[in-house]
Design a protein around this motif. Structure first.
Motif, PDB file in Angstrom:
ATOM      1  N   TYR A 114       0.859  -1.191   0.000  1.00 40.71           N
ATOM      2  CA  TYR A 114       0.000   0.000   0.000  1.00 40.71           C
ATOM      3  C   TYR A 114       0.893   1.237   0.000  1.00 40.71           C
ATOM      4  N   ASN A 164       0.508   6.282   7.690  1.00 41.47           N
ATOM      5  CA  ASN A 164      -0.082   7.583   7.415  1.00 41.47           C
ATOM      6  C   ASN A 164      -0.078   7.801   5.906  1.00 41.47           C
ATOM      7  N   GLU A 165      -1.072   8.511   5.422  1.00 41.77           N
ATOM      8  CA  GLU A 165      -1.117   8.879   4.008  1.00 41.77           C
ATOM      9  C   GLU A 165       0.126   9.695   3.675  1.00 41.77           C
ATOM     10  N   ARG A 166       0.792   9.360   2.610  1.00 37.76           N
ATOM     11  CA  ARG A 166       1.996  10.090   2.223  1.00 37.76           C
ATOM     12  C   ARG A 166       1.703  11.540   1.876  1.00 37.76           C
ATOM     13  N   ARG A 167       0.507  11.823   1.429  1.00 36.31           N
ATOM     14  CA  ARG A 167       0.184  13.175   0.975  1.00 36.31           C
ATOM     15  C   ARG A 167      -0.259  14.107   2.099  1.00 36.31           C
ATOM     16  N   HIS A 189       0.541   4.205  -1.112  1.00 37.35           N
ATOM     17  CA  HIS A 189      -0.037   5.518  -0.795  1.00 37.35           C
ATOM     18  C   HIS A 189       0.048   5.774   0.711  1.00 37.35           C
ATOM     19  N   LEU A 190       0.352   4.708   1.468  1.00 34.72           N
ATOM     20  CA  LEU A 190       0.562   4.810   2.914  1.00 34.72           C
ATOM     21  C   LEU A 190       2.030   4.572   3.221  1.00 34.72           C
TER      22      LEU A 190
END
Length: 146
Positions: free
Chosen positions: A103, A129-132, A105-106
């Motif tokens: 995953y 945590n969300e990378r963004r 994006h995390l």
């Protein structure tokens, strides 16, 4: 390569982070299996302030370093690592390199933070945590390639 120093810096891998946090120990934290407010900043969610100033990190080096001379590996701020998040370690690299599938994006975060309970600070605990997205309880520590 950093333009100012001509040296290479990067986020540590999850394996490197845990090795550094444990500092040769096999216990929950680098100093043992229990924690109190003299050892780390944690547990400040809502009105439940266990340690320190409500709603913020402690200054760097507020607590004793671990046996490798590293400060604040437990508590204070979660730390980003390179690895993509995966639900388990099944299929993880065995050589300490970053796990860059799953995953992605995390990102994996390690170390716990001022807002979270003591259990999230253990050397083995992993969050995501969300990378963004950023927040005020997550930071980073750099590793230097020699």
């Amino acid at each position: 390569m950093n333009d100012n120093t001509a040296q290479k810096f990067r986020l540590p891998t999850e394996a490197e982070w845990e090795y550094a946090a444990r500092a040769g120990s096999t216990s929950k934290y680098s100093w043992g299996d229990t924690v109190d407010c003299t050892q780390a900043q944690f547990g400040q969610s809502g009105n439940n302030s266990d340690c320190g100033d409500e709603g913020k990190t402690a200054p760097v080096k507020s607590y004793e370093p671990n046996n490798y001379g590293l400060y604040d590996m437990h508590g204070n701020a979660w730390e980003w690592v390179q690895d993509c998040y995966n639900d388990s370690y099944i299929g993880a690299p065995s050589d300490g390199s970053a796990w860059m599938t799953g995953y992605c994006h995390l990102a994996v975060i390690r170390g716990g933070g001022w807002y979270f309970p003591a259990g999230s600070m253990s050397s083995a605990f992993r969050g995501r945590n969300e990378r963004r997205f950023g927040n005020d309880w997550t930071g980073f520590r750099l590793a230097q390639d020699l």
